[in-house]
Design a protein around this motif. Structure first.
Motif, PDB file in Angstrom:
ATOM      1  N   ASN A 284      52.755  38.121  24.594  1.00 49.31           N
ATOM      2  CA  ASN A 284      51.414  37.542  24.642  1.00 49.31           C
ATOM      3  C   ASN A 284      50.705  37.798  23.322  1.00 49.31           C
ATOM      4  OD1 ASN A 284      49.182  36.351  26.408  1.00 49.31           O
ATOM      5  ND2 ASN A 284      48.173  38.189  25.611  1.00 49.31           N
ATOM      6  N   ILE A 285      50.038  36.783  22.811  1.00 51.47           N
ATOM      7  CA  ILE A 285      49.257  36.960  21.591  1.00 51.47           C
ATOM      8  C   ILE A 285      47.974  37.702  21.946  1.00 51.47           C
ATOM      9  CG2 ILE A 285      48.083  35.824  19.689  1.00 51.47           C
ATOM     10  CD1 ILE A 285      49.991  33.473  20.035  1.00 51.47           C
ATOM     11  N   GLY A 286      47.822  38.916  21.434  1.00 52.63           N
ATOM     12  CA  GLY A 286      46.649  39.723  21.741  1.00 52.63           C
ATOM     13  C   GLY A 286      46.946  40.752  22.815  1.00 52.63           C
ATOM     14  N   PRO A 287      46.036  41.702  23.001  1.00 52.42           N
ATOM     15  CA  PRO A 287      46.243  42.788  23.974  1.00 52.42           C
ATOM     16  C   PRO A 287      46.201  42.289  25.409  1.00 52.42           C
ATOM     17  CG  PRO A 287      44.016  42.863  23.100  1.00 52.42           C
ATOM     18  CD  PRO A 287      44.738  41.824  22.302  1.00 52.42           C
ATOM     19  N   THR A 288      46.838  43.038  26.297  1.00 51.45           N
ATOM     20  CA  THR A 288      46.792  42.737  27.725  1.00 51.45           C
ATOM     21  C   THR A 288      46.397  43.989  28.491  1.00 51.45           C
ATOM     22  OG1 THR A 288      49.002  43.387  28.515  1.00 51.45           O
ATOM     23  CG2 THR A 288      48.846  41.321  27.277  1.00 51.45           C
ATOM     24  N   ARG A 289      46.090  43.781  29.743  1.00 49.38           N
ATOM     25  CA  ARG A 289      45.698  44.884  30.619  1.00 49.38           C
ATOM     26  C   ARG A 289      46.854  45.830  30.886  1.00 49.38           C
ATOM     27  NH1 ARG A 289      42.903  43.694  36.546  1.00 49.38           N
ATOM     28  NH2 ARG A 289      42.283  45.834  37.065  1.00 49.38           N
ATOM     29  N   SER A 290      48.079  45.385  30.621  1.00 50.84           N
ATOM     30  CA  SER A 290      49.262  46.149  31.005  1.00 50.84           C
ATOM     31  C   SER A 290      50.088  46.641  29.832  1.00 50.84           C
ATOM     32  CB  SER A 290      50.150  45.282  31.921  1.00 50.84           C
ATOM     33  OG  SER A 290      49.436  44.828  33.051  1.00 50.84           O
ATOM     34  N   ASP A 291      49.551  46.569  28.619  1.00 52.78           N
ATOM     35  CA  ASP A 291      50.327  46.976  27.445  1.00 52.78           C
ATOM     36  C   ASP A 291      50.854  48.396  27.568  1.00 52.78           C
ATOM     37  OD1 ASP A 291      49.937  44.516  26.345  1.00 52.78           O
ATOM     38  OD2 ASP A 291      48.507  45.157  24.813  1.00 52.78           O
ATOM     39  N   HIS A 292      50.054  49.287  28.174  1.00 50.14           N
ATOM     40  CA  HIS A 292      50.453  50.697  28.266  1.00 50.14           C
ATOM     41  C   HIS A 292      51.595  50.908  29.244  1.00 50.14           C
ATOM     42  CE1 HIS A 292      47.732  50.073  31.645  1.00 50.14           C
ATOM     43  NE2 HIS A 292      48.138  51.203  32.178  1.00 50.14           N
ATOM     44  N   LEU A 293      51.898  49.885  30.050  1.00 52.68           N
ATOM     45  CA  LEU A 293      52.982  49.994  31.030  1.00 52.68           C
ATOM     46  C   LEU A 293      54.274  49.357  30.534  1.00 52.68           C
ATOM     47  CD1 LEU A 293      50.979  49.039  34.265  1.00 52.68           C
ATOM     48  CD2 LEU A 293      51.472  51.336  33.385  1.00 52.68           C
ATOM     49  N   ALA A 294      54.218  48.710  29.382  1.00 51.49           N
ATOM     50  CA  ALA A 294      55.370  47.947  28.902  1.00 51.49           C
ATOM     51  C   ALA A 294      56.254  48.771  27.974  1.00 51.49           C
ATOM     52  CB  ALA A 294      54.901  46.692  28.171  1.00 51.49           C
ATOM     53  N   CYS A 295      57.548  48.550  28.083  1.00 52.73           N
ATOM     54  CA  CYS A 295      58.487  49.178  27.152  1.00 52.73           C
ATOM     55  C   CYS A 295      58.642  48.335  25.897  1.00 52.73           C
ATOM     56  CB  CYS A 295      59.837  49.388  27.827  1.00 52.73           C
ATOM     57  SG  CYS A 295      60.685  47.864  28.323  1.00 52.73           S
ATOM     58  N   LEU A 296      58.151  47.071  25.962  1.00 51.98           N
ATOM     59  CA  LEU A 296      58.256  46.170  24.819  1.00 51.98           C
ATOM     60  C   LEU A 296      57.079  45.212  24.840  1.00 51.98           C
ATOM     61  CD1 LEU A 296      59.818  44.924  22.422  1.00 51.98           C
ATOM     62  CD2 LEU A 296      61.096  43.542  24.086  1.00 51.98           C
ATOM     63  N   LYS A 297      56.356  45.106  23.717  1.00 50.73           N
ATOM     64  CA  LYS A 297      55.221  44.176  23.592  1.00 50.73           C
ATOM     65  C   LYS A 297      55.435  43.313  22.348  1.00 50.73           C
ATOM     66  CE  LYS A 297      51.053  42.372  24.106  1.00 50.73           C
ATOM     67  NZ  LYS A 297      50.661  41.877  22.826  1.00 50.73           N
ATOM     68  N   LEU A 298      55.310  41.998  22.509  1.00 50.66           N
ATOM     69  CA  LEU A 298      55.497  41.063  21.410  1.00 50.66           C
ATOM     70  C   LEU A 298      54.282  40.155  21.294  1.00 50.66           C
ATOM     71  CD1 LEU A 298      58.414  40.972  23.327  1.00 50.66           C
ATOM     72  CD2 LEU A 298      59.177  40.416  21.018  1.00 50.66           C
ATOM     73  N   ASP A 299      53.756  39.997  20.076  1.00 50.79           N
ATOM     74  CA  ASP A 299      52.613  39.124  19.809  1.00 50.79           C
ATOM     75  C   ASP A 299      53.106  37.875  19.090  1.00 50.79           C
ATOM     76  OD1 ASP A 299      49.739  40.587  20.233  1.00 50.79           O
ATOM     77  OD2 ASP A 299      51.315  42.042  19.823  1.00 50.79           O
ATOM     78  N   SER A 300      53.646  36.932  19.845  1.00 50.50           N
ATOM     79  CA  SER A 300      54.212  35.723  19.246  1.00 50.50           C
ATOM     80  C   SER A 300      53.929  34.529  20.146  1.00 50.50           C
ATOM     81  CB  SER A 300      55.730  35.855  19.064  1.00 50.50           C
ATOM     82  OG  SER A 300      56.060  36.951  18.248  1.00 50.50           O
ATOM     83  N   ARG A 301      54.080  33.341  19.575  1.00 57.22           N
ATOM     84  CA  ARG A 301      53.973  32.130  20.381  1.00 57.22           C
ATOM     85  C   ARG A 301      55.148  32.067  21.359  1.00 57.22           C
ATOM     86  NH1 ARG A 301      51.606  26.805  17.654  1.00 57.22           N
ATOM     87  NH2 ARG A 301      49.868  27.677  16.477  1.00 57.22           N
ATOM     88  N   CYS A 302      54.827  31.763  22.603  1.00 57.85           N
ATOM     89  CA  CYS A 302      55.874  31.712  23.632  1.00 57.85           C
ATOM     90  C   CYS A 302      56.918  30.651  23.300  1.00 57.85           C
ATOM     91  CB  CYS A 302      55.246  31.414  24.995  1.00 57.85           C
ATOM     92  SG  CYS A 302      53.920  32.544  25.466  1.00 57.85           S
ATOM     93  N   GLY A 303      56.457  29.470  22.879  1.00 63.10           N
ATOM     94  CA  GLY A 303      57.376  28.380  22.594  1.00 63.10           C
ATOM     95  C   GLY A 303      58.181  28.574  21.334  1.00 63.10           C
ATOM     96  N   GLU A 304      57.768  29.523  20.506  1.00 62.22           N
ATOM     97  CA  GLU A 304      58.513  29.819  19.289  1.00 62.22           C
ATOM     98  C   GLU A 304      59.596  30.857  19.551  1.00 62.22           C
ATOM     99  OE1 GLU A 304      57.509  31.086  14.645  1.00 62.22           O
ATOM    100  OE2 GLU A 304      56.082  31.562  16.237  1.00 62.22           O
ATOM    101  N   LEU A 305      59.285  31.833  20.408  1.00 57.71           N
ATOM    102  CA  LEU A 305      60.197  32.955  20.613  1.00 57.71           C
ATOM    103  C   LEU A 305      61.215  32.724  21.728  1.00 57.71           C
ATOM    104  CD1 LEU A 305      61.216  35.786  20.117  1.00 57.71           C
ATOM    105  CD2 LEU A 305      59.246  36.686  21.369  1.00 57.71           C
ATOM    106  N   LEU A 306      60.786  32.242  22.879  1.00 53.59           N
ATOM    107  CA  LEU A 306      61.696  32.154  24.028  1.00 53.59           C
ATOM    108  C   LEU A 306      62.936  31.309  23.763  1.00 53.59           C
ATOM    109  CD1 LEU A 306      59.275  31.958  27.107  1.00 53.59           C
ATOM    110  CD2 LEU A 306      60.439  33.960  26.113  1.00 53.59           C
ATOM    111  N   PRO A 307      62.838  30.181  23.044  1.00 53.16           N
ATOM    112  CA  PRO A 307      64.054  29.392  22.791  1.00 53.16           C
ATOM    113  C   PRO A 307      65.075  30.120  21.923  1.00 53.16           C
ATOM    114  CG  PRO A 307      62.120  28.025  22.511  1.00 53.16           C
ATOM    115  CD  PRO A 307      61.629  29.427  22.628  1.00 53.16           C
ATOM    116  N   LEU A 308      64.672  31.195  21.234  1.00 58.44           N
ATOM    117  CA  LEU A 308      65.602  31.940  20.406  1.00 58.44           C
ATOM    118  C   LEU A 308      66.471  32.909  21.207  1.00 58.44           C
ATOM    119  CD1 LEU A 308      63.219  32.932  17.446  1.00 58.44           C
ATOM    120  CD2 LEU A 308      64.787  30.969  17.590  1.00 58.44           C
ATOM    121  N   ILE A 309      66.088  33.134  22.473  1.00 59.53           N
ATOM    122  CA  ILE A 309      66.795  34.113  23.297  1.00 59.53           C
ATOM    123  C   ILE A 309      67.953  33.451  24.035  1.00 59.53           C
ATOM    124  CG2 ILE A 309      66.551  35.779  25.167  1.00 59.53           C
ATOM    125  CD1 ILE A 309      65.024  36.475  22.592  1.00 59.53           C
TER     126      ILE A 309
END
Length: 312
Positions: A284-309
């Motif tokens: 998600n671009i920007g902070p979220t309510r759950s960042d402290h619970l995540a093992c991985l946080k990425l600030d990128s466009r969804c449509g740019e990153l997901l197709p690379l996986i």
């Protein structure tokens, strides 16, 4: 930042400039700025997805902004940042006929453009993950039907879908496109010009334009009609909540995509995943309510990153 559109009757048929809002150049208007992709972060997300066998994905408005649909909270480009408008409240809609008239007039104008939006690479990537057996279940907070348009089937629309309409009295369900035709028949000479577009297909009209707009009732019982969505101030159906909790408990990992997780209706599923000790990744671009619970946080466009996986 405004996008103008006009809807008017011309010789018995309705015309609109709504297609202008779907031009390629407008698609980036509602996406906040983000840093360049970090190759190491991409590798980390790839490892996260590779290790997941029963992946549950929860999406929010940040997935659909790249399709040209604005969200509420994005910094600088969300509805809250651009205007003083706020989403309609459930109680106001249910209790007030003038509120319903105003809502439906604005929704009628905005519907052609809202319904014309198409999935972007993020929607298609998640649909592909499902097809290949990687995505166990998809929960979306969005009401735009873009995941369905992309072919997702293992899907729960947490807050409903604007493409369906319900009667508040008898529960009869109608396709939103069918209702558009009834609006046109009741308002053959009505016209309006609007500016702006809200995440649920709403637009902004003057009170003078709204007052002459005629709203149809339920064809079955004559009751008032409402989009099949959870308005602000309403609660998600308990059976649906229980269903999603079960899907979370059956999953082995959770990926949040394009959501700040500010509303409790989605945040509670993050808490369930935490209680089950599931690994949580957030895109998600920007902070979220759950960042402290995540093992991985990425600030990128969804449509740019997901197709690379690679989901295999």
């Amino acid at each position: 930042m405004t996008l103008g559109l006009t809807l008017r009757s011309a010789q018995g048929r309705w015309t609109s400039n709504a297609s202008r809002g779907c031009s390629h150049g407008s698609l980036g208007l509602f996406v906040p700025a983000s840093p360049p992709l970090d190759p190491e972060k991409v590798k980390e997300l790839q490892r996260f997805i590779t290790l997941s066998k029963r992946l549950l994905v929860m999406t929010g408005a940040g997935v659909s902004t790249e399709s040209g649909i604005p969200d509420y909270r994005s910094e600088g480009v969300g509805l809250y940042a651009r205007t003083d408008r706020r989403p309609i409240q459930h109680r106001d809609f249910v209790q007030s006929a003038p509120v319903r008239q105003r809502y439906w007039a604005r929704n009628f104008v905005g519907w052609p453009r809202f319904a014309s939006h198409q999935p972007n690479p993020a929607h298609w990537a998640l649909s592909n993950w499902e097809r290949l057996g990687k995505l166990y279940w998809l929960v979306t907070q969005n009401v735009d039907a873009l995941h369905t348009k992309a072919g997702s089937r293992r899907l729960t629309e947490l807050h409903g879908c604007m493409h369906r309409v319900l009667c508040l009295n008898c529960g009869e369900q109608t396709a939103r496109g069918v209702l558009q035709g009834r609006f046109e028949m009741l308002n053959p000479t009505w016209s309006a010009e609007a500016h702006g577009l809200a995440p649920d297909g709403d637009v902004f009209l003057t009170e003078e334009e709204v007052q002459s707009f005629q709203v149809p009732s339920c064809a079955r019982c004559g009751g008032p009609l409402k989009p099949d969505v959870t308005f602000f101030g309403d609660t998600v159906n308990h059976d649906k909540v229980d269903f999603v909790h079960k899907r979370v408990r059956e999953a082995d990992s959770l990926l949040v995509v394009g959501s700040s997780v500010q509303v409790y209706s989605s945040y509670r599923f993050i808490l369930t995943a935490q209680e089950k000790k599931l690994p949580i990744a957030i895109l998600n671009i920007g902070p979220t309510r759950s960042d402290h619970l995540a093992c991985l946080k990425l600030d990128s466009r969804c449509g740019e990153l997901l197709p690379l996986i690679d989901p295999r």
